[in-house]
Design a protein around this motif. Structure first.
Motif, PDB file in Angstrom:
ATOM      1  N   GLY A 130      30.009  48.992  79.095  1.00 46.92           N
ATOM      2  CA  GLY A 130      30.628  47.708  78.803  1.00 46.92           C
ATOM      3  C   GLY A 130      31.405  47.731  77.505  1.00 46.92           C
ATOM      4  O   GLY A 130      31.652  48.768  76.892  1.00 46.92           O
ATOM      5  N   ARG A 131      31.819  46.550  77.085  1.00 48.27           N
ATOM      6  CA  ARG A 131      32.632  46.394  75.881  1.00 48.27           C
ATOM      7  C   ARG A 131      31.785  46.682  74.639  1.00 48.27           C
ATOM      8  O   ARG A 131      30.698  46.150  74.501  1.00 48.27           O
ATOM      9  CB  ARG A 131      33.169  44.961  75.838  1.00 48.27           C
ATOM     10  N   PRO A 132      32.292  47.544  73.735  1.00 47.11           N
ATOM     11  CA  PRO A 132      31.522  47.833  72.522  1.00 47.11           C
ATOM     12  C   PRO A 132      31.429  46.600  71.637  1.00 47.11           C
ATOM     13  O   PRO A 132      32.363  45.818  71.532  1.00 47.11           O
ATOM     14  CB  PRO A 132      32.314  48.948  71.846  1.00 47.11           C
ATOM     15  N   ARG A 133      30.308  46.435  71.032  1.00 47.12           N
ATOM     16  CA  ARG A 133      30.070  45.257  70.189  1.00 47.12           C
ATOM     17  C   ARG A 133      30.355  45.633  68.751  1.00 47.12           C
ATOM     18  O   ARG A 133      29.794  46.580  68.198  1.00 47.12           O
ATOM     19  CB  ARG A 133      28.599  44.841  70.340  1.00 47.12           C
ATOM     20  N   SER A 134      31.255  44.896  68.132  1.00 49.98           N
ATOM     21  CA  SER A 134      31.539  45.131  66.721  1.00 49.98           C
ATOM     22  C   SER A 134      31.318  43.825  65.963  1.00 49.98           C
ATOM     23  O   SER A 134      31.097  42.769  66.550  1.00 49.98           O
ATOM     24  CB  SER A 134      32.972  45.638  66.526  1.00 49.98           C
ATOM     25  N   SER A 135      31.434  43.878  64.656  1.00 54.95           N
ATOM     26  CA  SER A 135      31.141  42.696  63.842  1.00 54.95           C
ATOM     27  C   SER A 135      32.172  41.594  64.050  1.00 54.95           C
ATOM     28  O   SER A 135      31.867  40.419  63.931  1.00 54.95           O
ATOM     29  CB  SER A 135      31.073  43.090  62.362  1.00 54.95           C
ATOM     30  N   ASN A 136      33.407  41.968  64.362  1.00 53.31           N
ATOM     31  CA  ASN A 136      34.447  40.955  64.543  1.00 53.31           C
ATOM     32  C   ASN A 136      34.891  40.856  66.006  1.00 53.31           C
ATOM     33  O   ASN A 136      36.040  40.542  66.292  1.00 53.31           O
ATOM     34  CB  ASN A 136      35.643  41.248  63.633  1.00 53.31           C
ATOM     35  N   ALA A 137      33.994  41.115  66.929  1.00 52.63           N
ATOM     36  CA  ALA A 137      34.326  41.046  68.347  1.00 52.63           C
ATOM     37  C   ALA A 137      34.496  39.589  68.766  1.00 52.63           C
ATOM     38  O   ALA A 137      33.834  38.690  68.272  1.00 52.63           O
ATOM     39  CB  ALA A 137      33.230  41.702  69.180  1.00 52.63           C
ATOM     40  N   LEU A 138      35.422  39.381  69.716  1.00 60.37           N
ATOM     41  CA  LEU A 138      35.704  38.029  70.201  1.00 60.37           C
ATOM     42  C   LEU A 138      34.931  37.758  71.482  1.00 60.37           C
ATOM     43  O   LEU A 138      34.650  38.674  72.249  1.00 60.37           O
ATOM     44  CB  LEU A 138      37.208  37.883  70.478  1.00 60.37           C
ATOM     45  N   THR A 139      34.638  36.501  71.717  1.00 64.21           N
ATOM     46  CA  THR A 139      34.004  36.132  72.981  1.00 64.21           C
ATOM     47  C   THR A 139      35.071  36.096  74.074  1.00 64.21           C
ATOM     48  O   THR A 139      36.275  36.198  73.797  1.00 64.21           O
ATOM     49  CB  THR A 139      33.344  34.745  72.867  1.00 64.21           C
ATOM     50  N   GLY A 140      34.638  35.946  75.320  1.00 63.49           N
ATOM     51  CA  GLY A 140      35.580  35.902  76.435  1.00 63.49           C
ATOM     52  C   GLY A 140      36.553  34.743  76.307  1.00 63.49           C
ATOM     53  O   GLY A 140      37.763  34.886  76.558  1.00 63.49           O
ATOM     54  N   ALA A 141      36.067  33.585  75.901  1.00 65.55           N
ATOM     55  CA  ALA A 141      36.941  32.413  75.746  1.00 65.55           C
ATOM     56  C   ALA A 141      37.950  32.624  74.627  1.00 65.55           C
ATOM     57  O   ALA A 141      39.129  32.246  74.754  1.00 65.55           O
ATOM     58  CB  ALA A 141      36.089  31.179  75.466  1.00 65.55           C
ATOM     59  N   GLN A 142      37.517  33.263  73.552  1.00 65.15           N
ATOM     60  CA  GLN A 142      38.431  33.527  72.439  1.00 65.15           C
ATOM     61  C   GLN A 142      39.519  34.521  72.844  1.00 65.15           C
ATOM     62  O   GLN A 142      40.686  34.375  72.469  1.00 65.15           O
ATOM     63  CB  GLN A 142      37.652  34.053  71.232  1.00 65.15           C
ATOM     64  N   ARG A 143      39.144  35.544  73.632  1.00 67.03           N
ATOM     65  CA  ARG A 143      40.151  36.507  74.100  1.00 67.03           C
ATOM     66  C   ARG A 143      41.151  35.844  75.035  1.00 67.03           C
ATOM     67  O   ARG A 143      42.361  36.125  74.973  1.00 67.03           O
ATOM     68  CB  ARG A 143      39.466  37.682  74.804  1.00 67.03           C
ATOM     69  N   ALA A 144      40.682  34.948  75.912  1.00 66.90           N
ATOM     70  CA  ALA A 144      41.586  34.256  76.832  1.00 66.90           C
ATOM     71  C   ALA A 144      42.555  33.361  76.062  1.00 66.90           C
ATOM     72  O   ALA A 144      43.758  33.312  76.369  1.00 66.90           O
ATOM     73  CB  ALA A 144      40.778  33.431  77.826  1.00 66.90           C
ATOM     74  N   LYS A 145      42.054  32.639  75.046  1.00 68.52           N
ATOM     75  CA  LYS A 145      42.928  31.776  74.238  1.00 68.52           C
ATOM     76  C   LYS A 145      43.952  32.614  73.495  1.00 68.52           C
ATOM     77  O   LYS A 145      45.136  32.240  73.397  1.00 68.52           O
ATOM     78  CB  LYS A 145      42.087  30.962  73.262  1.00 68.52           C
ATOM     79  N   LYS A 146      43.541  33.740  72.983  1.00 69.46           N
ATOM     80  CA  LYS A 146      44.454  34.617  72.254  1.00 69.46           C
ATOM     81  C   LYS A 146      45.560  35.117  73.187  1.00 69.46           C
ATOM     82  O   LYS A 146      46.733  35.174  72.807  1.00 69.46           O
ATOM     83  CB  LYS A 146      43.658  35.808  71.677  1.00 69.46           C
ATOM     84  N   SER A 147      45.206  35.427  74.430  1.00 72.19           N
ATOM     85  CA  SER A 147      46.197  35.884  75.401  1.00 72.19           C
ATOM     86  C   SER A 147      47.180  34.766  75.749  1.00 72.19           C
ATOM     87  O   SER A 147      48.392  34.996  75.841  1.00 72.19           O
ATOM     88  CB  SER A 147      45.482  36.368  76.656  1.00 72.19           C
ATOM     89  N   ARG A 148      46.664  33.546  75.925  1.00 71.37           N
ATOM     90  CA  ARG A 148      47.556  32.406  76.208  1.00 71.37           C
ATOM     91  C   ARG A 148      48.498  32.154  75.042  1.00 71.37           C
ATOM     92  O   ARG A 148      49.706  31.921  75.230  1.00 71.37           O
ATOM     93  CB  ARG A 148      46.731  31.156  76.488  1.00 71.37           C
ATOM     94  N   ASP A 149      47.991  32.199  73.833  1.00 72.37           N
ATOM     95  CA  ASP A 149      48.830  31.979  72.657  1.00 72.37           C
ATOM     96  C   ASP A 149      49.897  33.052  72.537  1.00 72.37           C
ATOM     97  O   ASP A 149      51.043  32.768  72.141  1.00 72.37           O
ATOM     98  CB  ASP A 149      47.974  31.956  71.389  1.00 72.37           C
TER      99      ASP A 149
END
Length: 194
Positions: A130-149
Motif C-alpha cells: 500500500g501507500r507508504p506512510r510519511s509524516s506529511n502524508a495526505l488523506t484520500g479527501a485531501q489528495r482528491a481536493k488537491k487534484s481538483r484544485d
C-alpha cells in the motif's frame, strides 16, 4: 501421522467396555459396543492392541474376551504414552529450531556498546503493502481536493455528457474519419468564427 485423540477415545471406549464386561455384560452386547469403531475404521487391527481386540471380538468365550480386552487396553495405553512422549520431544526440538531460526534472521542494531540490552532487528524485514506512510502524508479527501484544485488552476474542462442518437451517429462517423474530440471542437470553433 497417528491421531492421538482417536486413540484416546478408543482407549476410553475399551475401558468402559472392559468394566461392563467384568460387571456381567453379555458377550454379544460387549461385541456390539465396538461396531461403531469398526465401521468408522478407527481401529488399526495390524497393531498389537488391534490384534488383541480382534481376538476379544471374535472369541466365543467370555473369559478369553476378558483376558484379551485387559491386554488390549494396557497395550494401547502404553502405546499412547510412548507417542505422547515422542510428541513432546518433537515439540521441544521444534522450539529449539525456531529459536535458532529467529536468531539467524536477526541483526544486532545496538548503537550503544555500553548498553546492557542488545537490540535485534530482522535482516529481511518484509515491505508493507500500500501507500507508504510519511509524516506529511495526505488523506484520500485531501489528495482528491488537491487534484481538483490543480485541474482548476490549469483551466482544463472535463466533458461528461450523453449525446442523443443523432449526435451519437455523427460523433461515431467523425471518429471513424480520424478526428478525436479535441479536433471536433477545433473544427466547430473554426466553423462558428468563419
Amino acid at each position: 501421522m497417528i491421531n492421538l485423540t482417536i486413540l484416546k477415545n478408543n482407549l476410553s471406549l475399551m475401558r468402559d467396555a472392559e468394566k461392563q464386561l467384568f460387571s456381567g455384560l453379555a458377550l454379544y452386547e460387549f461385541k456390539s459396543l465396538f461396531d461403531g469403531l469398526v465401521m468408522a475404521n478407527n481401529i488399526d487391527f495390524s497393531s498389537e492392541y488391534g490384534q488383541l481386540l480382534l481376538i476379544a471380538l471374535q472369541t466365543k468365550r467370555k473369559d478369553t474376551a476378558m483376558k484379551n480386552i485387559v491386554f488390549a487396553c494396557s497395550s494401547l495405553e502404553s502405546f499412547i504414552n510412548v507417542e505422547e512422549s515422542n510428541k513432546l520431544k518433537f515439540e521441544e526440538s521444534q522450539k529449539g529450531s525456531d529459536s535458532l531460526a529467529i536468531d539467524s534472521t536477526c541483526v544486532d542494531v545496538s548503537r550503544n556498546i555500553n548498553a546492557n540490552e542488545v537490540q535485534l532487528q530482522f535482516s529481511n524485514v518484509p515491505k508493507k503493502l500500500g501507500r507508504p506512510r510519511s509524516s506529511n502524508a495526505l488523506t484520500g479527501a485531501q489528495r482528491a481536493k488537491k487534484s481538483r484544485d490543480k485541474r482548476k488552476a490549469n483551466k482544463l474542462v472535463t466533458v461528461n455528457s450523453m449525446l442523443d442518437s443523432e449526435s451519437s451517429k455523427l460523433y461515431n462517423l467523425m471518429i471513424e474519419d480520424g478526428l478525436d474530440l479535441k479536433a471536433i471542437i477545433k473544427v466547430a470553433y473554426d466553423f462558428t468564427r468563419a
